[in-house]
Design a protein around this motif. Structure first.
Motif, short mmCIF file in Angstrom:
data_model
loop_
_atom_site.label_atom_id
_atom_site.label_comp_id
_atom_site.label_asym_id
_atom_site.label_seq_id
_atom_site.Cartn_x
_atom_site.Cartn_y
_atom_site.Cartn_z
N ASN A 82 0.80 -1.22 0.00
CA ASN A 82 0.00 0.00 0.00
C ASN A 82 0.84 1.28 0.00
N VAL A 83 2.14 1.14 -0.11
CA VAL A 83 3.03 2.31 -0.06
C VAL A 83 3.75 2.47 -1.39
N ARG A 84 3.60 3.63 -2.01
CA ARG A 84 4.36 3.93 -3.23
C ARG A 84 5.57 4.76 -2.81
N ALA A 85 6.71 4.12 -2.69
CA ALA A 85 7.92 4.77 -2.19
C ALA A 85 8.51 5.73 -3.20
N VAL A 86 8.42 5.36 -4.48
CA VAL A 86 8.91 6.21 -5.57
C VAL A 86 7.84 6.22 -6.65
N ASP A 87 7.55 7.43 -7.17
CA ASP A 87 6.39 7.59 -8.04
C ASP A 87 6.76 8.28 -9.35
N ASN A 88 7.00 7.48 -10.40
CA ASN A 88 7.24 8.00 -11.75
C ASN A 88 8.34 9.07 -11.74
N LEU A 89 9.47 8.74 -11.17
CA LEU A 89 10.57 9.68 -10.96
C LEU A 89 11.53 9.66 -12.15
N SER A 90 11.86 10.85 -12.66
CA SER A 90 12.80 10.97 -13.78
C SER A 90 13.76 12.13 -13.51
N PHE A 91 15.05 11.89 -13.74
CA PHE A 91 16.05 12.96 -13.68
C PHE A 91 17.33 12.44 -14.31
N THR A 92 18.25 13.36 -14.58
CA THR A 92 19.53 13.02 -15.19
C THR A 92 20.66 13.60 -14.35
N VAL A 93 21.73 12.82 -14.20
CA VAL A 93 22.92 13.25 -13.47
C VAL A 93 24.09 13.27 -14.45
N GLU A 94 24.74 14.43 -14.57
CA GLU A 94 25.77 14.61 -15.59
C GLU A 94 27.18 14.41 -15.03
N PRO A 95 28.10 13.95 -15.88
CA PRO A 95 29.51 13.81 -15.49
C PRO A 95 30.15 15.17 -15.25
N GLY A 96 31.21 15.18 -14.46
CA GLY A 96 31.95 16.40 -14.22
C GLY A 96 31.29 17.33 -13.23
N ARG A 97 30.25 16.86 -12.55
CA ARG A 97 29.50 17.70 -11.63
C ARG A 97 29.12 16.90 -10.39
N VAL A 98 28.98 17.60 -9.26
CA VAL A 98 28.45 16.99 -8.06
C VAL A 98 26.96 17.30 -8.01
#
Length: 303
Positions: free
Chosen positions: A17-33
């Motif tokens: 009954n728990v949706r811990a993550v919901d249709n999550l989208s993102f991008t993490v680029e090289p050379g950056r924190v």
């Protein structure tokens, strides 16, 4: 696609009954924190575990350099990860812990000495793990993650247990790794530190994306994110002069004026033209904590 780019696309994780993550989208680029932020229960750790194929998504996918982590031929040479303070056999030394992992992964023995030096544990290399402080265990975890000289580093609360000197060391290390072109994704609750450390931010709440982008962009996206703080014994005259320039002037509780709509030089020019004496003039920008709390207000974790 870059070898070190992390792409999260439509990730969803449902636990009964728990949706811990919901249709999550993102991008993490090289050379950056990239700082990965969210309230407790937001789904950060679950997301990181799905990226590392430790948890199977209900929907969506995550790739590193275009491949799922589980499909990487030599994962330790591509991705280093620390999801909690390092654990090891209590009677094993820090050096021997690393040697076992290096041998199992087919990595050269010299890497053990290299990573111990990198994290400042060379003097404690022969001490048994049971005698390590939490901060030392965090350093050992970083050393373990760096054994394969990976292009991608994924860390969950890496500064936990570190004293101020250790936090500064961690900041310098992660910035230097990013400067080498590596991808560094860091989840943390230390918002003041993330404001200094991160180049980009991904903020989630209740399993959903709230915002993402460069730190300055996220900070500047807030309505009234920055205002000019001015103090004068001629508040009425200055207020009239600024209002004539379509600025918004609000009295603060301490007697200063908070000005929106014009920058500090414009306030100074208006004061000069009006013959108003200034005792204080500064641009007041919110810290990340204030922006974070405003962005995530009312977005409780899904239960």
């Amino acid at each position: 696609m870059s070898d070190g780019q992390i792409v999260v696309s439509g990730l969803t994780k449902q636990y009964r009954n728990v949706r811990a993550v919901d249709n999550l989208s993102f991008t993490v680029e090289p050379g950056r924190v990239t700082g990965f932020l969210g309230p407790n229960g937001a789904g950060k750790t679950t997301t990181l575990r799905m990226v590392l194929n430790l948890v199977t998504p209900t929907a969506g996918n995550a790739t590193i350099g275009g491949q799922r982590y589980g499909d990487l031929a030599e994962p330790l040479r591509h991705v280093g990860a620390v999801l909690e303070a390092s654990s090891a056999h209590k009677g094993r030394t820090g050096a021997n812990h690393l040697r076992v992992i290096a041998a199992a992964a087919g990595l050269p023995r010299q890497r053990v000495d290299d990573v111990l030096a990198m994290v400042g544990l060379t003097p404690a290399a022969k001490r048994k793990f049971k005698g390590y402080s939490l901060g030392m265990r965090q350093r050992l975890g970083i050393a373990t993650a760096m054994l394969g000289d990976p292009k991608v580093l994924i860390l969950d609360e890496p500064a936990n247990g570190l004293d101020p000197e250790g936090i500064r060391w961690m900041r310098d290390l992660l910035k230097s790794l990013a400067a080498q072109g590596r991808t560094v994704l860091v989840s943390s609750h230390l918002l003041s530190e993330m404001q200094i450390l991160a180049d980009d931010l991904v903020i989630i709440a209740a399993g959903k994306l709230v915002t993402q982008g460069p730190v300055d962009q996220v900070m500047g996206s807030m309505s009234g994110a920055a205002h000019v703080r001015v103090r004068t014994p001629q508040a009425d005259a200055l207020t009239a002069a600024l209002t004539a320039q379509n600025a918004t002037v609000t009295p603060a509780e301490d007697g200063a004026l908070l000005v929106l709509g014009v920058d500090a030089p414009a306030v100074g020019r208006a004061a000069l033209a009006a013959g108003v004496e200034l005792h204080e003039l500064a641009t007041d920008r919110p810290d990340l904590e204030r922006v974070f709390l405003e962005l995530t207000a009312g977005k409780a974790a899904i239960r």
